[in-house]
Design a protein around this motif. Structure first.
Motif, PDB file in Angstrom:
ATOM      1  N   GLY A 200       0.771  -1.222   0.000  1.00  0.00           N
ATOM      2  CA  GLY A 200       0.000   0.000   0.000  1.00  0.00           C
ATOM      3  C   GLY A 200       0.805   1.275   0.000  1.00  0.00           C
ATOM      4  O   GLY A 200       0.307   2.331   0.339  1.00  0.00           O
ATOM      5  N   ALA A 201       2.072   1.188  -0.392  1.00  0.00           N
ATOM      6  CA  ALA A 201       2.842   2.425  -0.530  1.00  0.00           C
ATOM      7  C   ALA A 201       2.590   2.993  -1.915  1.00  0.00           C
ATOM      8  O   ALA A 201       2.565   2.259  -2.898  1.00  0.00           O
TER       9      ALA A 201
ATOM     10  N   GLY B 260      10.513  -8.997  -2.467  1.00  0.00           N
ATOM     11  CA  GLY B 260      10.720  -9.021  -1.027  1.00  0.00           C
ATOM     12  C   GLY B 260      11.622  -7.907  -0.524  1.00  0.00           C
ATOM     13  O   GLY B 260      12.037  -7.909   0.624  1.00  0.00           O
TER      14      GLY B 260
ATOM     15  N   ARG C 119      12.534  -3.647  -0.011  1.00  0.00           N
ATOM     16  CA  ARG C 119      11.857  -2.393   0.229  1.00  0.00           C
ATOM     17  C   ARG C 119      11.534  -1.789  -1.137  1.00  0.00           C
ATOM     18  O   ARG C 119      12.384  -1.769  -2.029  1.00  0.00           O
TER      19      ARG C 119
ATOM     20  N   MET D 220      11.684   0.523  -3.582  1.00  0.00           N
ATOM     21  CA  MET D 220      12.362   1.756  -3.957  1.00  0.00           C
ATOM     22  C   MET D 220      12.591   1.725  -5.462  1.00  0.00           C
ATOM     23  O   MET D 220      13.089   0.740  -5.990  1.00  0.00           O
TER      24      MET D 220
ATOM     25  N   CYS E 284      10.122   7.651  -1.325  1.00  0.00           N
ATOM     26  CA  CYS E 284      10.798   6.455  -0.820  1.00  0.00           C
ATOM     27  C   CYS E 284      12.040   6.831  -0.040  1.00  0.00           C
ATOM     28  O   CYS E 284      12.619   6.008   0.656  1.00  0.00           O
ATOM     29  N   GLY E 285      12.476   8.076  -0.136  1.00  0.00           N
ATOM     30  CA  GLY E 285      13.607   8.533   0.659  1.00  0.00           C
ATOM     31  C   GLY E 285      14.958   8.249   0.029  1.00  0.00           C
ATOM     32  O   GLY E 285      15.995   8.505   0.626  1.00  0.00           O
ATOM     33  N   LYS E 286      14.951   7.733  -1.182  1.00  0.00           N
ATOM     34  CA  LYS E 286      16.225   7.315  -1.773  1.00  0.00           C
ATOM     35  C   LYS E 286      17.001   8.498  -2.348  1.00  0.00           C
ATOM     36  O   LYS E 286      18.188   8.655  -2.064  1.00  0.00           O
TER      37      LYS E 286
END
Ligand SMILES: Cc1cc2nc3c(=O)[nH]c(=O)nc-3n(C[C@H](O)[C@H](O)[C@H](O)COP(=O)(O)O)c2cc1C
Ligand code: SF4
Ligand code: FES
Lengths: 644, 212
Positions: A307-308, A323, A325, A327, A482-484
């Motif tokens: 749900g992101a 499996g 994160r 990104m 996503c912060g990347k």
């Protein structure tokens, strides 16, 4: 494929079609009245289950034989729960907002006494002399339903309903053809991906077909994370087989033996409906091993996404299935070259796959006739916000925004005027009234500074503050980043902080220029589509509603009166009725006091600007006023406490 | 070997080689933080290594370009510098600039890039942002400062490479993204030795031995 094999296929499919026809006949030939209830998520949220129960109870109470059938969503979400009653001797009639009370009345008055209750009906679904038809309303007549044609008319949990309406015949036909014939048809239809970017679908499939790799995979992207968008959910809940059929056709065309449906786990009903649909299709030999007696196998499964929002981006989606994160990854390589587990992978949106069976059924030329040269076919929007008839709409590409908003969706309610429309969700742009004649197609929307996106549309009236709207969307994208990468992670946070400051009246000289510069850098410098499009709401609102930003920064004024820090409520003493206390109790912080001549005043130091007193003030006085900037509120002295 | 042009100078490089590496080896400095030599899929996340390539629209990150014959590269156009400075300022706005007390002082990746781009270490336009989160307090050996970390991901890259199973991962979302211990892994029978690679890969000493 050999003619021998085809014979096998034909026999098998004909048998299935006959079974479906018998199933359909058993319903049509049943002399009992039929009650069709819309039970997708929107219907359920409006109380469809209670409505169904009320029908059941009323039927059994009055001992009436009738058949209750569960269907999906027609898209008329403003009218849920929607019920169609087909009482023999009458045309099928569509009723809106059918509460349990109305359900009971319908059983009594219509089914028992033959009075169709004109006051409750929306219209008839067939031509007749008695009742106006729904097809005469703009909402029905100006739509063009390709993907959602039978949504709301069939039971999504009964595969035979779909087959009886011609379903799976495109898949059967596909299996008689060579993969490149299919790809050519899709290419010639002009179909472009409905997930946002509008990439030509046939070309994507061709790249995947030609890519070298062992286990090719087809993935359905049903992550649908835009706030306010729910087209994909509705389609999956209302007609899952059309999507499955499109996926199977794609797999055959590109040489994949495996398909994954990536559905967000916040869509439990969609997951349930789709899972059941897969089982039913496997039982009939339409999916799984040796489809329709051919050597084509398709292993198909459902994967529930976390749900992101960013997992809707295709490379992040793949990471998520693996499996990791979720990104986004650098492209190229594109998924069609190197996707899931390094294998060539086709990812398409729900609407894209669902467009394929009708294209193959009616032909590429038929599809090309719908829409415009560069954007063929239909567009599906969920229209929400300040709009009379909110819901799901499917229109030919090229229809102007004005027609969609004012004719098809009924315009702006409560005598307000239109201010802006946000097309394309958090990645889209806010367009002002000057752009109402923009045709809805991929290229025109992008040119105007918005984008097709995956089909979210928010209509806003004059009471909307555009700075606040930009803040809302940035709050969303910042949380979902996503912060990347640097620009998206830190840049959007600065944008959000600037906007928050401005809406609080703490804007400074130079803030608007900084907003603009940062927005451009984030757009040009970000790694993935999320960051590249995140500044769009800021850039477009700054461009088209700059004076509103200026008012916030320079005059500390919110022209729409939305930003709390920049507004104040006061009571117009000319209008306030002596001795009336209606507003006093409504105030949660006891900011309202009585003046010397027994009228009311608001203590500005206590007021939290909730607006409760506006609602509490009787309409005949209508004495509460809202102003911006707050200094414009006249000062009313609180009398020294003498009374008690 | 392929002939390419970097800032009008002819360079020979292996077809398919990483453009950022080729530039660096040939003496064309390009700011970078997230790249490590020899990685097969660059994260391209720091957004600093921009260059312009003839016939392509706008700046591209050089770490994601592979060399092919005839490539014409310019490393210092105004749009390139604008994006690089902007990215650096963003990183600095979320970085505790306290060089005197930082173990990375004088060998810090941010200092090098700031000097090269002529950007002050405390840019004025942007307000300073800080994360509320603490990082990895209960880690047996590592100290982590989220307000120093530039999230280049180098620690994760080397961690993956050496131990197979990663000890570290990205956690949280948006601005609050940090590096964290992977899952609930039991670290009781690990030694600091296994983390030295991670700590050494860090360009800004956000990660280091606990008593550092
Ligand atoms: C931040 C972000 C979110 C996205 N979310 C979705 C989504 O929810 N559904 C979707 O179909 N595509 C989404 N996309 C687009 C996908 O990356 C991809 O382009 C699409 O699934 C391809 O399908 P199509 O060719 O049928 O459009 C998103 C892209 C980005 C950058
Ligand atoms: S801890 Fe250091 S190496 Fe790891 S991401 Fe942060 S700055 Fe990079
Ligand atoms: S080195 Fe290329 S983006 Fe970081």
């Amino acid at each position: 494929m050999t003619p021998e094999k085809n014979k096998n296929l034909d026999q098998m499919f004909t048998a299935i079609q006959e079974k479906a026809a018998r199933h359909a006949d058993s319903i049509t030939e049943d002399p009992a009245p039929k009650i069709y209830i819309g039970m997708a998520t929107c219907g359920l949220a409006s109380g469809a289950l209670e409505t169904k129960k009320a029908f059941e109870e009323a039927l059994s109470l009055r001992n009436i034989q009738a058949r209750i059938l569960q269907v999906g969503c027609m898209g008329h979400c403003y009218g849920e729960p929607l019920v169609t009653v087909h009482n023999p001797g009458f045309p099928p009639i569509l009723y809106h907002q059918v509460t349990p009370g109305k359900a009971t009345m319908l059983v009594k008055s219509f089914l028992e006494e033959g009075d169709p209750l004109f006051e409750y009906l929306l219209g008839a679904m067939e031509e007749n002399d008695l009742i106006p038809q729904v097809w005469d309303f703009a909402r029905f007549s100006q739509e063009k339903r390709v993907v959602t044609e039978i949504c709301g008319f069939i039971n999504p949990e009964e595969i035979l309903d779909y087959i009886a309406m011609g379903g799976y015949s495109s898949l059967a036909e596909t299996l008689r053809l060579e993969p490149h014939d299919i790809i050519n048809q899709v290419k010639n239809s002009g179909l472009r991906g409905r997930g946002g970017a509008g990439f030509p679908t046939g070309k994507k499939w061709e790249l995947a077909k030609d890519a070298r790799g062992q286990e090719k995979t087809v993935i359905l992207n049903a992550d649908e994370g835009d706030p306010g968008a729910y087209m994909d959910r509705t389609i999956l809940e209302s007609n899952p087989h059309q999507v499955l059929e499109g996926i199977a056709i794609c797999a055959y065309a590109v040489g994949a033996r495996k398909a994954i449906l990536y559905v967000r786990s916040e869509y439990p009903l969609a997951v349930k409906v789709v899972t059941r649909a897969i089982e039913q299709a496997k039982e009939l030999g339409l999916l799984g091993k040796g489809i329709l007696g051919t050597s084509f196998d398709l292993d198909i499964s459902v994967f529930q996404g976390s749900g992101a929002f960013v997992c809707g981006e295709e490379t992040a989606l793949i990471q998520s299935i693996e499996g990791q994160r979720g990104m986004p990854q650098l492209r190229p390589p594109y998924p069609v070259q190197k996707g899931l587990w390094g294998n060539p992978t086709v990812i398409n949106n729900v609407k894209t796959f669902a467009s394929v069976p009708p294209i193959l059924k009616h032909g590429e030329f038929w599809y090309r006739q719908i829409g415009t040269e560069g954007s063929t076919g239909t567009a599906i929007f969920s229209v929400v916000g300040d709009i009379l008839h909110a819901g799901l709409v499917e229109i030919p590409m090229g229809v102007p925004l004005r027609t969609l908003i004012f004719d098809i969706c009924g315009g702006i309610p409560n005598k307000r005027t239109f201010k802006a429309v946000q097309v394309g969700g958090p990645s889209g742009g806010c367009l002002p009234a000057d752009f109402l004649d923009t045709p809805i197609d991929f290229d025109s929307l992008t040119e105007a500074g918005a984008m097709m996106g995956s089909g979210g549309m928010v209509v806003m009236d004059e009471d909307t503050c555009m700075v606040d709207v930009a803040r809302y969307f940035l709050d969303f994208t910042q949380k979902e980043s996503c912060g990347k990468c640097t620009f998206c992670r830190i840049g959007t946070r600065h944008l959000l902080n600037l906007l928050e400051r401005i809406t609080k009246g703490e804007g400074r000289e130079g803030d608007l220029e900084l907003l603009e510069d940062l927005s451009q850098d984030i757009r040009d410098g970000s790694l993935c589509g999320l960051g590249k499009t995140a500044p769009n709401p800021v850039l477009t609102s700054l461009k088209y509603f700059r004076d509103e930003y200026v008012a916030h920064v320079k005059e500390k004024r919110c022209p729409a009166g939305v930003c709390r820090a920049l507004t104040a409520y006061y009571i117009d003493l000319e209008k306030c009725a002596r001795g009336c206390d209606a507003c006093v109790g409504s105030c949660p912080v006891e900011a309202i006091f009585t003046t010397k001549n027994r009228k009311k005043g608001i203590d500005q130091t206590l007021c939290v600007k909730c607006g409760e007193c506006v609602t509490a003030c009787p309409a005949e006085y209508d004495a509460v006023r809202k102003v911006s900037p707050p200094e414009r509120a006249p000062i009313v002295e609180r009398p020294a406490d003498i009374s008690d | 070997m392929a002939k390419i042009l970097i800032d009008k100078k002819e360079i020979e490089a292996k077809e398919g080689a990483n453009l950022l590496q080729v530039c660096l080896k040939n003496g064309f400095y390009i700011p970078n933080l997230c790249h490590l030599e020899g990685m097969d899929s660059p994260p391209a996340s720091c957004r600093l290594c921009f260059v312009e390539i003839e016939e392509e629209d706008g700046p591209v990150t050089s770490c994601s370009v592979t060399v092919r014959a005839g490539l014409k590269v310019t490393t210092d156009t105004p749009p390139v510098r604008r994006l690089q400075r902007s990215a650096l300022k963003l990183l600095l706005s979320a970085h505790d600039v306290d060089c005197a007390r930082c173990p990375a002082n004088k060998k810090c990746g941010l200092q090098t890039i700031a000097r090269f781009l002529k950007v002050g270490l405390k840019p004025k336009q942007l307000e300073q942002l800080r994360k509320e989160t603490e990082g990895m307090e209960d880690h047996p050996f590592l100290r982590y400062d989220p307000n120093r970390c530039v999230l280049c991901g180098r620690c994760l890259q080397v961690c993956h490479g050496k131990q197979g199973q990663p000890f570290l991962t990205f956690a949280k979302r948006g601005f609050d993204t940090v590096i964290a211990s992977y899952g609930e892994k039991d670290l009781s029978n690990t030694t600091y030795q296994e983390f030295t690679a991670c700590a050494q890969a860090c360009p800004v000493a956000a990660l280091g031995p606990k008593n550092d």
